[in-house]
Design an enzyme around this catalytic site. Structure first.
Site, PDB file in Angstrom:
ATOM      1  N   ASP A   1      16.878  55.824 -17.894  1.00  0.00           N
ATOM      2  CA  ASP A   1      17.756  56.367 -18.936  1.00  0.00           C
ATOM      3  C   ASP A   1      17.030  57.118 -20.043  1.00  0.00           C
ATOM      4  O   ASP A   1      17.672  57.621 -20.971  1.00  0.00           O
ATOM      5  CB  ASP A   1      18.607  55.245 -19.542  1.00  0.00           C
ATOM      6  CG  ASP A   1      19.771  54.893 -18.640  1.00  0.00           C
ATOM      7  OD1 ASP A   1      20.314  55.814 -18.004  1.00  0.00           O
ATOM      8  OD2 ASP A   1      20.140  53.709 -18.571  1.00  0.00           O
TER       9      ASP A   1
ATOM     10  N   ASP B   1      24.750  57.590 -11.951  1.00  0.00           N
ATOM     11  CA  ASP B   1      24.444  58.026 -13.319  1.00  0.00           C
ATOM     12  C   ASP B   1      23.079  58.718 -13.415  1.00  0.00           C
ATOM     13  O   ASP B   1      22.850  59.570 -14.258  1.00  0.00           O
ATOM     14  CB  ASP B   1      24.419  56.837 -14.296  1.00  0.00           C
ATOM     15  CG  ASP B   1      25.423  55.750 -14.001  1.00  0.00           C
ATOM     16  OD1 ASP B   1      25.786  55.579 -12.818  1.00  0.00           O
ATOM     17  OD2 ASP B   1      25.827  55.043 -14.929  1.00  0.00           O
TER      18      ASP B   1
HETATM   19  N1  GLY Z   1      24.989  54.808 -17.528  1.00  0.00           N
HETATM   20  C1  GLY Z   1      25.770  53.693 -17.845  1.00  0.00           C
HETATM   21  C2  GLY Z   1      27.205  53.985 -18.009  1.00  0.00           C
HETATM   22  O1  GLY Z   1      27.682  55.041 -17.719  1.00  0.00           O
HETATM   23  O2  GLY Z   1      27.900  53.073 -18.435  1.00  0.00           O
END
Ligand code: GLY
Length: 397
Positions: free
Chosen positions: A119, A179
């Site tokens: 992330d 994601d």
């Molecule tokens: N990347 C985590 C979410 O979208 O909740």
């Protein structure tokens, strides 16, 4: 063609249908567009005035207790609040936003060395990446490049992907989530900035592997694909934040639409463009999208229509579809984006008396964990502002 015609009806319905009874956000109370514009601007200043604190970056607002949930820079959402200020600077050209954006961005800097998560793409690209783009902060380049270097250490050639998560080690070997597509943007940018093709190759390979394994025949997406680290084979296809393994988690679908649109932008690979279109068409035509275009948190929650919405998924998709419209000339994509930006402004804006540093209500974070349900969440604001910037043609990526 069938999709386009049905979408015209959808778009007309969208404008005509008065979405009623959302908590604290009735169009009637607001009294029309002009008032909405000033209400939105009044909310911008709540972000500007929010007190600076490196260890209290706003993430969401829990309405029941009236409290802002705050995080440190290590949280995956930390880059969105500075990102919102950069986008507000782009929208307003008011230097007050620039100054505030610089200060919040500085709090995220150490994450360039964080190798515990994928992330860092979100964290650093939304903060430093936007500062570089909107204010030509040349000194931010080094942070973006160091983050790309750090993120690349999570890539395994055997799998052809970046490892997303390190937790649940007894269940997953090498988990990759949809994601993760979003974090490739920072890698593509790093190659553009440095000329070092390593980052581009990693991002491109990750996108190709994900295209092969994360999609179902109808182009809905799995949330998690777990790979065998040694052989590279797929072990499991599951969900983590969706309703069940076979369901279609709305935000995951949005990440796929945005991710493949962005991957096409950097690579010009037509296969990515086709995949972005297929993922978008699932989102728009699955038959489960409410008339106002804001999806339920999961397209396959059996409780629909008594299920929470996810404004963040609508905002992410709207932002992506402005770009996909330019790449395809599909007016249904820009119709959706325009309609969503309008409806979010008119129907989903937080009430004036809510003093939290957020713009929009009614996002869903993690439904299976009963975490952040039907709340203002920082990344919904981010993609809404990004869509607004694109709508006003202030950003043509
Ligand atoms: N990347 C985590 C979410 O979208 O909740």
């Amino acid at each position: 063609m069938g999709i386009r015609i049905s979408y015209v009806f959808f778009a007309i319905g969208f404008v005509c249908i008065c979405y009623s009874c959302r908590e604290g956000s009735s169009k009637k109370e607001r009294g029309g567009t002009q008032e909405n514009v000033s209400l939105l601007q009044a909310r911008f200043s709540k972000l500007l005035e929010y007190p600076l604190d490196a260890n209290a970056i706003p993430r969401s607002f829990t309405k029941e207790i009236g409290k802002t949930r705050k995080v440190t820079s290590a949280d995956w959402t930390s880059g969105f609040f500075p990102g919102n200020l950069w986008l507000l600077y782009r929208l307003t050209q008011d230097s007050a936003y620039l100054e505030r954006a610089e200060k919040w961005t500085a709090f995220i800097q150490k994450e360039q060395f964080n190798d515990n998560t994928h992330d860092t793409g979100f964290m650093i690209n939304c903060s430093f990446g936007n500062g570089l783009q909107f204010a030509e902060k040349k000194e931010y380049e080094a942070v973006v490049l160091q983050t790309a270097k750090t993120l690349s250490t999570r890539y395994r050639d055997r799998v052809g992907c970046i490892r997303s998560w390190d937790f649940n080690a007894d269940e997953w070997d090498f988990p990759v989530i949809i994601d993760n597509m979003m974090n490739l943007e920072l890698l593509f940018k790093a190659t553009a900035l440095s000329g070092d093709s390593t980052y581009y190759k990693i991002a491109d390979t990750h996108a190709r592997t994900t295209m092969a394994n994360h999609f179902r025949a109808d182009f809905s997406t799995y949330h998690v694909v777990d790979y065998d680290t040694i052989t590279g084979a797929v072990r499991k296809k599951q969900t983590h934040q969706g309703h069940d393994d076979g369901s279609s988690w709305a935000r995951g679908q949005s990440w796929a639409i945005y991710g493949y649109t962005m991957a096409y932008r950097f690579t010009q690979n037509k296969a990515y463009l086709e995949r972005a279109k297929a993922a978008a068409d699932y989102f728009l035509t699955s038959g489960k999208l409410p008339a106002d275009g804001v999806p339920y948190w999961d397209f396959k929650d059996p409780k629909i229509p008594d299920a929470p919405r996810d404004v963040s998924a609508a905002a992410i998709t709207a932002s992506a579809l402005y770009d996909l419209h330019r790449y395809t000339d599909r007016d249904d994509y820009s119709d959706y984006a325009d309609a969503v930006v309008t409806v979010l402004e008119e129907e989903y804006l937080l009430q004036e008396e809510n003093n939290s540093p957020f713009l929009l209500d009614h996002s869903t974070g993690n439904k299976p964990k009963s975490d952040e349900i039907d709340e203002p969440i920082v990344y919904a604001d981010y993609y809404f502002l990004e869509a607004l910037v694109k709508k006003r043609k202030l950003l043509v990526p």
